[in-house]
Design an enzyme around this catalytic site. Structure first.
Site, mmCIF file in Angstrom:
data_model
loop_
_atom_site.group_PDB
_atom_site.id
_atom_site.type_symbol
_atom_site.label_atom_id
_atom_site.label_comp_id
_atom_site.label_asym_id
_atom_site.label_seq_id
_atom_site.Cartn_x
_atom_site.Cartn_y
_atom_site.Cartn_z
ATOM 1 N N LYS A 150 0.832 -1.204 0.000
ATOM 2 C CA LYS A 150 0.000 0.000 0.000
ATOM 3 C C LYS A 150 0.868 1.256 0.000
ATOM 4 C CE LYS A 150 -3.649 -0.014 2.664
ATOM 5 N NZ LYS A 150 -4.810 0.041 1.745
ATOM 6 N N ARG A 205 -3.728 2.653 8.479
ATOM 7 C CA ARG A 205 -3.953 1.361 7.837
ATOM 8 C C ARG A 205 -2.659 0.555 7.786
ATOM 9 N NH1 ARG A 205 -7.171 4.801 4.256
ATOM 10 N NH2 ARG A 205 -9.309 4.026 4.046
ATOM 11 N N GLY A 253 -8.080 -7.442 4.450
ATOM 12 C CA GLY A 253 -8.949 -7.613 5.605
ATOM 13 C C GLY A 253 -8.332 -8.346 6.773
ATOM 14 N N MET A 281 -5.619 -7.503 8.640
ATOM 15 C CA MET A 281 -5.094 -6.669 9.722
ATOM 16 C C MET A 281 -6.019 -5.478 9.949
ATOM 17 S SD MET A 281 -1.031 -6.945 8.985
ATOM 18 C CE MET A 281 -1.246 -6.704 7.226
ATOM 19 N N ARG A 334 -3.434 -1.559 -6.251
ATOM 20 C CA ARG A 334 -2.626 -2.763 -6.086
ATOM 21 C C ARG A 334 -3.019 -3.733 -7.182
ATOM 22 N NH1 ARG A 334 -5.599 -4.600 -0.465
ATOM 23 N NH2 ARG A 334 -7.661 -4.919 -1.318
ATOM 24 N N HIS A 361 -15.822 -8.443 1.573
ATOM 25 C CA HIS A 361 -14.774 -9.327 2.100
ATOM 26 C C HIS A 361 -14.946 -10.747 1.577
ATOM 27 C CE1 HIS A 361 -13.121 -12.145 5.129
ATOM 28 N NE2 HIS A 361 -12.126 -11.292 5.166
ATOM 29 N N SER A 390 14.725 -41.733 -9.822
ATOM 30 C CA SER A 390 13.529 -40.951 -9.561
ATOM 31 C C SER A 390 13.519 -40.658 -8.064
ATOM 32 C CB SER A 390 12.254 -41.712 -9.953
ATOM 33 O OG SER A 390 11.108 -40.918 -9.697
ATOM 34 N N GLY A 417 12.151 -40.053 -4.739
ATOM 35 C CA GLY A 417 10.891 -40.230 -4.010
ATOM 36 C C GLY A 417 10.897 -39.312 -2.791
ATOM 37 N N CYS A 443 9.197 -38.035 -8.253
ATOM 38 C CA CYS A 443 7.832 -38.562 -8.309
ATOM 39 C C CYS A 443 7.097 -38.427 -6.982
ATOM 40 C CB CYS A 443 7.841 -40.027 -8.751
ATOM 41 S SG CYS A 443 8.806 -41.110 -7.671
ATOM 42 N N TYR A 445 12.645 -34.330 -15.439
ATOM 43 C CA TYR A 445 11.187 -34.303 -15.423
ATOM 44 C C TYR A 445 10.674 -34.295 -13.995
ATOM 45 C CZ TYR A 445 11.222 -39.331 -14.334
ATOM 46 O OH TYR A 445 11.419 -40.547 -13.724
#
Length: 888
Positions: free
Chosen positions: A26, A96, A105, A107, A352, A468, A777, A779, A844, A864
């Site tokens: 802001k 603000r 909304g 804070m 914004r 809101h 791969s 895991g 994966c 990948y």
């Protein structure tokens, strides 16, 4: 010395939009708007560094801050010609929050600060309007008492409603000046009774009370929840913005509103928003009054009778429209604007980058690129990959039977069906037990954030398209219908009432956030159809990315969905998942519980044709794309019989007594099955299991080659290997099976043998493993468990505390722990490539569908990623974004 305060205004501006980390979103945008000459009320920003100081120093401030703030107030006084705390010509300010990431909304805010008994009278005399002055004063008391003094705002609302009822009016604007003066007195009495002290009359005391409250709100429950859901670090802190008040509630030539430079729901390039005449900003977002559309076209579409802003205030509307065009061109993005009109003069209070639905984000990105406003790479990076989930799930079937209950505003698109729940806590609780719920509220507030996130959809009685509920729901991708004026409810009894229909909590509703309709019961759905803009964006993403995207799938249905979503093969086929069906699990249990090799081979003979047919289906669907098949890796607790009936079934199938089956199950039970007799350990102990699976794979290859004329190339993955010797022992069985099938069929079979790197030792000794494995791969599900010593099945009870304490700011099972688990992956990649330069590398685990993790995998050079079918589009987009950012 550090600069703690930055001023902005027509007489000089210290900052700009590049200072977002210091001034917050802001503050940096207010400075930027001032710098380019837009009509911004003057003010100043207290930096995010003060927030850090505040929390590091027991809620105290730097020594020079009060002096700096006093100097900044003097600059506002000079520009506005008013004086802070002056009874005759008072300067009033807003206070603000402003974090670097938008947290709408979450804070606290205080408006009209500086009013007291003396300045209210002075403001009334100066404006020649008692009603305006005391309307502002009663608003300030309520907001300040709530935010700073912790007095329940509902107490003030009750008194206000009582007065309106006594006067026989519905609208706040019908209260007279005398009414509002009386209301101010009642409000001050509430404060004294509830807070035990009088409402503060010193504007400087008010200012520092509000500044402290904004900093304190950075750590309130709803803000912490929002940060956790959106991966915003607590260390960022918030700035505080203090700005001269301008008043939209001085009469009928005044107004306030919220606008978007394009439609945030659809992405259409049209001015979109709402306003209220003779109101302040909170009236629009809180849903206290029903706002009106900005444009005549929007009014016509909504079928409204009251004038749009374009009709009621044409000159000011044209100024606002010019600001809209200028700001979008300046920021090269859709802007969310807040504005006030005071006595016919336009003021800009905020800009914004606006929250938007996934559909709108895609359309805007593609159209802005086509317009030359941004590049294709920028368009790709504009869309949140995870937001694509909004587009990939069912919508209401237009031909389905429906019972329309009422209509509201189409605040956030998509359809949702679920049980009615009337408060956020209950919504969260029910959702945690697997229930789909619709959160029904009079209006939502920031305190409802956890319930909104848990709910499948949101329905409110009050509020407009920028309320809101609407803004937060769009950001979360939740369907929302707001402003359903025919809806009322009694939270105590758990009843809701819609035009004579009475429903209770737990009853089923369906909402359609695309048109605002609310239906009784469950409505049938259809699969979504992707827009042309979606196809365009994904084609750009596919051209831009380096990594391939595969899917985790073991059923034909999942494989087809994944191919439809653009999967380029299967990166993980979990063969043990193929045996959970009731007609297969008995044979699987029979094999696991067999007492000897002969018994296992008998059971395996039953499983082999099932496996062969499964692999044939996957090979056919993938049509030449790579398919990585993980050999059997069942944690035994998932398959062992537990009930008497299950034991009896296994005993009968195996030809043994019930007691023998029970004793065998007891013997096989493990204290820690995730680290037990599973993965390649099964194949080493019982090579016949590996032999059966390899044969099933190779027989399926030959069958599909004969059917399609092209042989698939399977990638056979040895799971849970910690040593090269384990892989070598499994390879012996796999190669023998391949040779046998080739001899029997006369067909040549090409295949790869690799391993799943899911243990720390495997990553550390990856060079040794690469001597045997042609691909890795990673895991990362089990690698995270074994590296951190945390069970993902049990961690839910405490991981949120770890997030709050910033031990693991993000759940490490959702987004990879770069410093720990990530370091193991990096080490595995480097050592694997050193031993085998052409080794194929993938991932994966669930991290394969997480954009932040995908960015890391791009950095370390994986070939990948593999993820669940519905995450494939998100992974494609995230992989493109990662490569674009890596290049830059």
């Amino acid at each position: 010395m550090a600069q703690w305060v930055y001023s902005f205004g027509a007489n000089g501006t210290d900052g700009d939009s590049s200072m977002r980390n210091l001034l917050g979103g802001k503050g940096s945008n207010l400075a930027e708007m001032s710098g380019i000459g837009l009509p911004v009320p003057p003010g100043f920003t207290i930096t995010t560094e003060v927030c850090t100081y505040f929390y590091d120093n027991d809620h105290s401030y730097p020594d020079s801050l009060k002096k700096d703030v006093a100097a900044a107030i003097a600059l506002i006084e000079a520009e506005t010609g008013t004086l802070f705390a002056d009874a005759e010509n008072p300067l009033l300010v807003s206070v603000r929050s402003g974090a670097r990431a938008s947290m709408p909304g979450m804070m606290d805010t205080v408006l009209n600060l500086g009013l007291n008994d003396d300045t209210a009278a002075g403001l009334a005399a100066r404006a020649d309007d008692i009603r305006f002055a005391y309307d502002s004063y009663r608003r300030f008391i309520q907001m300040y008492a709530d935010v700073v003094m912790d007095v329940d705002h509902g107490l003030f609302e009750d008194v206000l409603e009582d007065m309106k009822r006594a006067r026989g009016i519905f609208d706040d604007t019908k209260l007279t000046g005398a009414d509002l003066q009386e209301l101010v007195g009642l409000y001050k009495t509430i404060v004294e009774e509830e807070a035990g002290t009088a409402f503060p009359q010193d504007p400087w005391e008010q200012l520092w009370g509000a500044v402290g409250a904004v900093f304190t709100s950075w750590m309130n429950t709803r803000a912490k929840t929002y940060r956790r859901l959106n991966n915003i670090p607590a260390a960022w802190g918030t700035a505080v913005n203090v700005q001269a008040m301008v008043f939209g509630n001085m009469g009928d030539d005044c107004a306030t509103g919220v606008a978007f430079t394009r439609d945030p729901s659809t992405g259409e390039n049209s001015f979109y928003g709402e306003f209220l005449i003779n109101a302040q900003g909170e009236d629009v977002v809180a849903g206290i009054r029903t706002p009106l559309p900005l444009t005549t076209e929007a009014r016509r579409k909504a079928g409204g009778d009251e004038l749009s802003m374009q009709e009621a205030m044409p000159d000011v509307f044209n100024q606002l429209d010019a600001v809209r065009i200028r700001l979008e061109a300046h920021y090269c993005d859709m802007q969310d604007l807040e504005f006030t009109v005071q006595q016919g003069r336009l003021y800009m209070l905020q800009t914004r980058s606006g929250k938007r639905t996934a559909e709108a984000a895609i359309r805007m990105a593609v159209e802005m690129a086509d317009e030359g406003l941004i590049s294709k790479d920028e368009a790709i990076c504009r869309v949140d990959p995870l937001a694509l989930d909004q587009l990939l799930h069912p919508t209401l079937d237009p031909d389905a039977q429906k019972t329309l209950l009422t209509r509201g505003l189409p605040a956030s698109p998509g359809a949702a069906c679920g049980q009615i729940v009337l408060n956020a806590d209950k919504a969260e609780e029910m959702a945690s037990h697997g229930h789909q719920v619709i959160l029904v509220r009079l209006e939502t507030s920031p305190e409802d954030i956890h319930g909104m996130h848990a709910a499948a959809g949101i329905l409110t009685a009050r509020g407009g398209m920028t309320s809101h509920a609407a803004v937060v729901a769009r950001g979360m991708g939740r369907p929302c219908v707001s402003g359903s004026g025919d809806l009322s409810f009694d939270e105590v009894s758990g009843k809701i009432f819609i035009l004579g229909t009475e429903l209770s909590e737990g009853d089923i509703l369906t909402i359609d956030g695309s048109n605002g309709n609310v239906y009784l019961g469950e409505v049938a759905t259809i699969q979504p159809r992707m827009s042309d803009a979606f196809a365009t964006l994904m084609s750009w993403a596919d051209q831009a990315r380096r990594m391939r995207v595969r899917t985790n799938a073991e059923t034909p249905a999942d494989a087809r969905v994944a191919v439809d979503f653009g999967a380029e093969g299967i990166g993980l086929c979990r063969t043990e998942h193929m045996f959970f069906d009731s007609d297969r699990i008995i044979a699987m249990r029979e094999m696991i519980m067999a007492a000897d090799t002969e018994g296992r081979e008998t059971a395996l003979a039953k499983l082999l044709p099932m496996q062969r047919q499964d692999f044939m289906s996957l090979f056919e669907i993938m049509a030449g794309l790579p398919v990585t098949i993980r050999l059997l890796d069942p944690p035994l607790h998932e398959f062992l019989p537990h009930s008497q009936d299950e034991l009896a079934e296994v005993a009968k199938a195996s030809g043994i007594t019930l007691e023998t089956a029970r004793q065998r199950a007891i013997k096989l039970a493990e204290s820690n099955p995730m680290l037990g007799h599973r993965g390649c350990r099964l194949a080493v102990t019982y090579p016949e299991i590996c032999r059966m699976q390899a044969r099933a794979i190779f027989e399926a290859v030959c069958a599909i080659a004969k059917k399609l004329g092209t042989a698939p190339i399977p990638e056979i993955m040895v799971p849970l290997a910690a040593t090269a010797r384990e892989i070598a022992l499994c390879k012996v069985e796999i190669i023998a099976a391949a040779d046998a099938v080739m001899a029997e069929t006369g067909q040549k079979i090409d295949y790869l043998i690799g391993t799943m790197v899911e243990l720390p030792r495997a990553a550390i000794c990856a060079g040794e493993l690469a001597d045997e494995a042609e691909f890795f791969s990673f895991g990362t599900n089990d690698l995270t468990q074994t590296a951190l010593g945390i069970s993902r099945d049990d961690a839910g009870a405490f991981l949120h505390h770890y997030a709050d304490a910033e031990i693991y700011p993000v759940d490490p099972f959702v987004s990879i722990d770069r410093d720990g688990v990530g370091a193991l992956v990096r080490l595995g990649v480097e050592n694997g490539k050193a031993a085998r330069p052409d080794i194929k590398l993938g991932i994966c685990g669930e991290h394969g569908g997480d954009p932040d993790s995908i960015s890391f995998f791009e950095e370390v050079g994986l070939d990948y990623v593999s993820c669940s079918p519905f995450r494939v589009p998100a992974a494609r987009l995230a992989a493109a974004q990662a490569h674009i950012r890596q290049k830059s």
